[in-house]
Design an enzyme around this catalytic site. Sequence first.
Site, mmCIF file in Angstrom:
data_model
loop_
_atom_site.group_PDB
_atom_site.id
_atom_site.type_symbol
_atom_site.label_atom_id
_atom_site.label_comp_id
_atom_site.label_asym_id
_atom_site.label_seq_id
_atom_site.Cartn_x
_atom_site.Cartn_y
_atom_site.Cartn_z
ATOM 1 N N GLY A 11 -9.611 -53.566 -12.986
ATOM 2 C CA GLY A 11 -8.640 -54.418 -12.294
ATOM 3 C C GLY A 11 -9.247 -55.797 -12.033
ATOM 4 N N TYR A 124 4.584 -51.431 0.051
ATOM 5 C CA TYR A 124 3.191 -51.715 -0.308
ATOM 6 C C TYR A 124 2.338 -51.803 0.955
ATOM 7 C CZ TYR A 124 -0.898 -54.494 -1.745
ATOM 8 O OH TYR A 124 -2.176 -54.966 -1.925
ATOM 9 N N TRP A 151 -3.749 -62.816 -1.091
ATOM 10 C CA TRP A 151 -3.424 -63.825 -2.113
ATOM 11 C C TRP A 151 -4.594 -64.009 -3.106
ATOM 12 C CZ3 TRP A 151 -0.042 -68.431 -0.093
ATOM 13 C CH2 TRP A 151 0.972 -67.949 0.744
HETATM 14 N N1 NAP Z 1 -4.071 -59.005 -5.737
HETATM 15 C C1 NAP Z 1 -3.855 -59.446 -4.508
HETATM 16 O O1 NAP Z 1 -3.271 -60.521 -4.294
HETATM 17 C C2 NAP Z 1 -4.345 -58.652 -3.333
HETATM 18 C C3 NAP Z 1 -4.041 -59.125 -2.051
HETATM 19 C C4 NAP Z 1 -4.482 -58.394 -0.932
HETATM 20 C C5 NAP Z 1 -5.200 -57.224 -1.128
HETATM 21 N N2 NAP Z 1 -5.457 -56.778 -2.388
HETATM 22 C C6 NAP Z 1 -6.202 -55.539 -2.533
HETATM 23 O O2 NAP Z 1 -7.385 -55.793 -3.264
HETATM 24 C C7 NAP Z 1 -7.726 -54.642 -4.053
HETATM 25 C C8 NAP Z 1 -7.931 -55.044 -5.499
HETATM 26 O O3 NAP Z 1 -6.710 -55.577 -6.002
HETATM 27 P P1 NAP Z 1 -6.569 -56.130 -7.491
HETATM 28 O O4 NAP Z 1 -5.713 -57.337 -7.404
HETATM 29 O O5 NAP Z 1 -7.899 -56.190 -8.151
HETATM 30 O O6 NAP Z 1 -5.692 -54.969 -8.146
HETATM 31 P P2 NAP Z 1 -5.385 -54.700 -9.682
HETATM 32 O O7 NAP Z 1 -5.815 -55.829 -10.538
HETATM 33 O O8 NAP Z 1 -3.960 -54.246 -9.732
HETATM 34 O O9 NAP Z 1 -6.337 -53.477 -10.026
HETATM 35 C C9 NAP Z 1 -6.110 -52.207 -9.523
HETATM 36 C C10 NAP Z 1 -6.839 -51.241 -10.412
HETATM 37 O O10 NAP Z 1 -6.601 -49.915 -9.906
HETATM 38 C C11 NAP Z 1 -6.368 -49.068 -11.011
HETATM 39 N N3 NAP Z 1 -5.642 -47.878 -10.613
HETATM 40 C C12 NAP Z 1 -4.333 -47.753 -10.328
HETATM 41 N N4 NAP Z 1 -4.041 -46.470 -10.018
HETATM 42 C C13 NAP Z 1 -5.205 -45.787 -10.090
HETATM 43 C C14 NAP Z 1 -5.566 -44.439 -9.896
HETATM 44 N N5 NAP Z 1 -4.651 -43.504 -9.568
HETATM 45 N N6 NAP Z 1 -6.862 -44.065 -10.052
HETATM 46 C C15 NAP Z 1 -7.790 -44.988 -10.417
HETATM 47 N N7 NAP Z 1 -7.517 -46.274 -10.633
HETATM 48 C C16 NAP Z 1 -6.230 -46.673 -10.471
HETATM 49 C C17 NAP Z 1 -5.571 -49.935 -11.972
HETATM 50 O O11 NAP Z 1 -5.587 -49.378 -13.262
HETATM 51 P P3 NAP Z 1 -4.316 -49.626 -14.231
HETATM 52 O O12 NAP Z 1 -4.198 -51.110 -14.378
HETATM 53 O O13 NAP Z 1 -4.699 -48.907 -15.465
HETATM 54 O O14 NAP Z 1 -3.145 -49.033 -13.498
HETATM 55 C C18 NAP Z 1 -6.350 -51.244 -11.871
HETATM 56 O O15 NAP Z 1 -7.468 -51.218 -12.729
HETATM 57 C C19 NAP Z 1 -6.589 -53.639 -3.826
HETATM 58 O O16 NAP Z 1 -6.968 -52.735 -2.823
HETATM 59 C C20 NAP Z 1 -5.447 -54.487 -3.335
HETATM 60 O O17 NAP Z 1 -4.540 -53.753 -2.534
HETATM 61 C C21 NAP Z 1 -5.052 -57.469 -3.488
#
Ligand code: NAP
Length: 282
Positions: A11, A124, A151
């Site tokens: 991710g 979410y 963000w």
């Molecule tokens: N992005 C934002 O703006 C944001 C904001 C606030 C907080 N966060 C938090 O920061 C963290 C990282 O976010 P990110 O943006 O890096 O998310 P991301 O790019 O969507 O990555 C999430 C990863 O989790 C994997 N995944 C999904 N379901 C899974 C499962 N059942 N078992 C194992 N892996 C699984 C996904 O694989 P697939 O792609 O193959 O499904 C993907 O590789 C998360 O906790 C998110 O809630 C993010």
Amino acid sequence: MTKIVIIGSDGMLGSAFVKVLSQRKQEIIALTIKDIDITQLQSVNHLKDYEFDIIINCAAFTAVDQAETDQSMAYSVNSLGVKNLAIFASENNKKLVHFSTDYVFAGDKKLYIESDSTGPISIYGKSKLEGEQEIQRILDINQYLILRTAWLYGPNGKNFVKTMLNLAQTRNEINVVGDQYGAPTYSFDLVAWTLALVDMGSCGIYHAVNSGSSSWCLFAKRIFQMQKQKVQVNCISTEEYPTPASRPKYSILCNKKLEKVLSYKIRKWEEALSEYLISINI
Ligand SMILES: NC(=O)c1ccc[n+]([C@@H]2O[C@H](COP(=O)([O-])OP(=O)(O)OC[C@H]3O[C@@H](n4cnc5c(N)ncnc54)[C@H](OP(=O)(O)O)[C@@H]3O)[C@@H](O)[C@H]2O)c1
């Protein structure tokens, strides 16, 4: 040296950890959903096959709008999946590092500190809050570290910066919501803060965002200014851009607790954004 497992390593955040830790020549085990599916306790128990001290969980269901219709998937990954990791950490005496979100708050306060009351207004946000609560229920405070971020942008993943840059390839005028405020945060900064906290043995909940605040509209304007792209950005209201999920109006996380522990000022979001844009322009 501490051995780290990264869950959700492909991710946006997971891949940033893999890059930084590999550059540090630190021993890591990078696992994707193909290796460990956190929604299945049986699959999580395969972590026993590896030797490590700390789990850094970057796996999540992050599609905020899709979560409204795919509720069981959102809860399965963000709540049950996190519960499974906490059970594993508890039974196997590992530390769990986890990420949560500004969307656990309702958005009715200008600045949120760690102890403020939560009140998510989207599936979410609710599913992420349940994940936090599972960790706190199952693990002692010294066994977990939860960083609430917001963000997020960086390489390898869908994010607002990339969306804006892509839109600018075909449009010279864009409407962007101007009445939701948050703190844009660079994935590599979040990695650096997390690893510093891990090195210090910190535990509990931290708000971890770049300093300052912005609306999505101002964020877009800054992106195009820094890229020297002539795109007209019009600020519109949330009502003019309806989405399946409600989003908090104000979800600016106060990073003072993090700054105090790290003993340095966290840089402004514009400075981090500029570094990211320079890196993708090279
Ligand atoms: N992005 C934002 O703006 C944001 C904001 C606030 C907080 N966060 C938090 O920061 C963290 C990282 O976010 P990110 O943006 O890096 O998310 P991301 O790019 O969507 O990555 C999430 C990863 O989790 C994997 N995944 C999904 N379901 C899974 C499962 N059942 N078992 C194992 N892996 C699984 C996904 O694989 P697939 O792609 O193959 O499904 C993907 O590789 C998360 O906790 C998110 O809630 C993010």
